[in-house]
Design a protein around this motif. Structure first.
Motif, short mmCIF file in Angstrom:
data_model
loop_
_atom_site.label_atom_id
_atom_site.label_comp_id
_atom_site.label_asym_id
_atom_site.label_seq_id
_atom_site.Cartn_x
_atom_site.Cartn_y
_atom_site.Cartn_z
N ILE A 128 2.33 -2.59 7.92
CA ILE A 128 3.40 -1.94 7.16
C ILE A 128 3.14 -2.81 5.70
N LEU A 129 3.32 -1.95 4.62
CA LEU A 129 3.26 -2.73 3.38
C LEU A 129 4.28 -2.26 2.31
N HIS A 130 4.90 -3.06 1.51
CA HIS A 130 5.99 -2.46 0.63
C HIS A 130 5.55 -3.05 -0.55
N MET A 156 -5.13 -10.81 -1.42
CA MET A 156 -3.79 -10.20 -1.50
C MET A 156 -2.90 -11.04 -0.70
N LYS A 157 -1.91 -11.40 -1.46
CA LYS A 157 -0.89 -12.44 -0.77
C LYS A 157 0.41 -11.31 -0.15
N ASP A 180 4.06 -11.23 1.70
CA ASP A 180 5.08 -12.05 2.20
C ASP A 180 5.43 -10.99 3.57
N GLU A 231 -5.26 -0.72 0.03
CA GLU A 231 -3.94 -1.35 -0.51
C GLU A 231 -4.67 -2.40 -1.71
N GLU A 232 -5.85 -2.81 -1.48
CA GLU A 232 -6.42 -4.02 -2.30
C GLU A 232 -6.56 -3.13 -3.58
N LEU A 271 4.70 -7.83 -3.11
CA LEU A 271 4.17 -7.21 -1.88
C LEU A 271 4.56 -7.84 -0.78
#
Lengths: 500, 190
Positions: free
Chosen positions: A278-280, B1-2, B4, A476-477, A492
């Motif tokens: 999951i990415l925000h 790509m960092k 958190d 996403e990249e 991110l």
């Protein structure tokens, strides 16, 4: 399982009180008991919730009178005292969901709110105990009917749990009296994961906000209500629980909007166990609005353009269409107040070789979004849905279920490259705003689409969330690269890559 | 790509059960294909039914369990129907003639057990009553049919019919209007 330490602690707490206060407490629990007509294990659990909340107040130097006032058992209403008699037919949009449950997959989505401080589980559990009565259709279990599934009321203690597992994992809805949603907390984040039969994003936000408002009240704040924060002690408005599709007149007009040919899928193997990550992307709403206005488009279309371009660079296909499913809230067209599912969708489609960058594709997306999310376009889809549901109403479920499963297997997500759902701006009462930092929405995993995108804005923070179903990070990249190129700063956040 | 990390790392999940289920699935599929083909070549009785049916029963009861309404009444009702069908198959394949006697007795004992499940937790199980109603309907239908002449009327069938009527009566007395509500829920078409 009863926590013995807590029980002993509560006993010591009672012993430390004066006789007068002890009597007050006894009267209080008599009153609590009067509101609970549940199986003993649920009853004991709710009483324990009250005890834990009282202990929390004591530790935080809240006087007993104030604490008892905040935890007034009247807020339980008659919900736990009455037998489970209510039931709800599924709304037309939800009828497909229970037919399509697989062992590792069901239609789940999640809305989360990030508070400025860590969640106090003792009070959040009490907030849930008080709030659930206002949303009777959420206090339900899915059941089999002869022709359709339905929601049957379940009277129980609904649980708040610490977040341990991956987001949007299937919920066991099969057990007798099981919950069809789960409430989770992790540090300052409160998340509600819903089986889609209950509600859509709009209803989910109203539930989450109402729950948060009650939680903040238990913390001693004075929080008023508004459109997205309901009064938990108010009478339930029948319109809120209505299947509004059933109230739409069946017309002899054009119907359609479903189906279509298969869309291109992003490259990368579908992970064994989804979601894989999951990415925000957290961005400034003002900045995004400024950029989208400069491009003469809406925020939804603007973000869609990024998704299209990122998708193009995440597939090895050279020919074919990239189709993105965009849910459309029907409430704005039909002026309905339902909290059940009341959305349809439009398909924004572009040949993969028709664009290379955001500027090129924005006008086309804007045009399509305008045309395909009109009342007329939605009306066609609604009419098709109603016709389908009504034509199948006398077909027994044991026939419909395998057919639906098969049809969904053939078509389903294959028609789309991914979905993008923008829930818009959350509007909270001014008094509530200082306590909430941001929101996010997470779409459940898909067996075909490699990514699902959602977006929600609050407090000048727009959070674009990705549900990844492949370990391939190219989407996403590319998205991150595009944001950078266009001068959109972002933070991110997200989950680790889950082991598949 | 960092990124958190703001999510907990979930506990490791064993995939053993999943792998076992996957192996069972392919074994079952193979058996369901091979058994009837072998049966066709060898001929004689349709013994392959005795392979296919239990596989189906195990498949639907253990490997691919019901995703909606998985409770003791629904599962024991399902088991009862599966067992009765298995007995009918055995009776048919081996040309036995105890089916008309044994099946009503098995049905009766299971029906009573399921009724006990209901009666011991009425508050919770009242919403799960429908499978029991289906079983009662089937037994009353079988009893009525045997009154006309098929299957043969015998004392187990008479007892089954009578017990079914009694259970139905008990349910009506206990649930009263709620039983009608349950029917309304189950047969709603909107």
């Amino acid at each position: 399982m009863i926590n013995l330490t807590k029980v002993i602690e509560f006993k010591k707490f009672i012993e430390s009180l004066s006789t007068e206060k002890q009597e007050k407490l006894t009267d209080f629990f008599v009153e609590v008991n009067r509101h609970l007509s549940l199986p003993s294990h649920f009853k004991e659990a709710i009483i324990l919730d009250f005890e834990n909340a009282l202990l929390y107040y004591k530790k935080n130097n809240v006087g007993l009178d104030d604490a008892l006032n905040l935890l007034n058992p009247e807020k339980l209403g008659g919900f736990y005292a009455r037998p489970a008699l209510l039931w709800y037919p599924l709304d037309d949009a939800a009828k497909i969901y229970p037919m399509n449950i697989k062992r590792n997959q069901m239609s789940i989505f999640r809305v989360s709110a990030y508070l400025k401080n860590n969640i106090v589980p003792e009070l959040m559990q009490m907030a849930l105990n008080f709030t659930i009565k206002r949303f009777p259709f959420m206090a339900t279990t899915v059941k089999n009917g002869f022709f359709w599934h339905y929601l049957d009321t379940t009277k129980r203690r609904f649980k708040l749990k610490p977040e341990i597992h991956k987001p949007c994992m299937p919920i066991n809805v099969a057990a007798s009296g099981s919950q069809s949603f789960r409430l989770l907390y992790y540090k300052n984040r409160l998340s509600v994961e819903f089986f889609h039969v209950l509600t859509d994003g709009n209803g989910a936000i109203v539930f989450l906000n109402t729950l948060l408002a009650e939680y903040l009240r238990l913390l001693g704040n004075n929080i008023p209500c508004n459109d997205q924060v309901l009064d938990i002690n108010d009478v339930i408005n029948s319109q809120e629980t209505e299947n509004e599709f059933a109230n739409i007149e069946l017309k002899n007009t054009k119907a359609g909007g479903f189906g279509g040919s298969s869309a291109l899928q992003l490259s990368g193997n579908i992970a064994h166990s989804n979601p894989s990550r999951i990415l925000h992307f957290e961005m400034e709403t003002d900045k995004l609005l400024e950029k989208s206005r400069a491009s003469n488009t809406s925020l939804t279309a603007y973000l869609l353009a990024y998704i299209f371009v990122a998708a193009k660079y995440s597939t090895e296909a050279q020919k074919g269409n990239l189709n993105i499913q965009v849910p459309v809230n029907l409430r704005k067209f039909y002026n309905k107040k339902t909290l059940r599912n009341f959305v349809m969708f439009c398909k924004i489609s572009n040949p993969i070789d028709s664009f290379d960058n955001i500027e090129e594709i924005i006008p086309e997306i804007t045009k399509q979004l305008k045309e395909k999310s009109t009342l007329q376009a939605m009306e066609e889809m609604v009419q098709a849905t109603i016709r389908l549901v009504r034509s199948l109403k006398y077909v027994p479920l044991f026939i419909k279920r395998p057919v639906a499963k098969l049809a969904y297997g053939f078509l389903g997500d294959k028609v789309f490259t991914c979905a993008f759902s923008n829930l818009g701006n959350v509007s909270l009462p001014v008094e509530m705003r200082p306590y909430i930092d941001k929101y996010d929405v997470v779409m459940g995993a898909s067996s075909t689409n490699r990514v699902g995108c959602t977006c929600i804005s609050f407090n000048n923070k727009t959070v674009l969330s990705l549900t990844k179903n492949t370990e391939d990070p190219s989407f996403e990249e590319k998205l991150a690269m595009l944001f950078k190129e266009n001068g959109i700063a972002y933070n991110l956040e997200g989950s680790p890559v889950y082991e598949s | 790509m960092k990124v958190d990390i703001t999510y907990p790392t979930p506990p490791k999940k064993s995939r053993v059960l999943e792998i076992i289920f996957e192996v069972i699935k392919w074994l079952f599929i193979a058996s369901v294909i091979i058994a009837p083909i072998t049966n066709i070549f060898i001929g004689k009785q349709i013994w392959s039914l005795l392979v296919v049916w239990p596989i189906y029963v195990i498949w639907t009861s253990i490997v691919n369990r019901d995703s909606v309404e998985y409770n003791r009444i629904s599962q024991s009702s399902k088991l009862l129907i599966h067992i009765c069908i298995l007995l009918i198959i055995v009776n048919f394949v081996f040309s036995f003639n105890w089916g008309g006697f044994v099946i009503p007795l098995v049905y009766l004992s299971m029906l009573i057990t399921i009724n006990v499940f209901f009666l011991t937790n009425i508050t919770k199980q009242r919403q799960n009553i429908m499978p029991l109603m289906w079983l009662i309907a089937i037994s009353i239908l079988a009893f009525s049919s045997s009154m006309i002449g098929w299957p043969k009327l015998n004392w187990p069938m008479v007892v089954l019919g009578c017990v079914s009527f009694v259970i139905l009566f008990v349910c009506i007395i206990i649930l009263k209007n709620d039983l009608l509500v349950e029917f309304k829920k189950k047969f709603h078409v909107n």
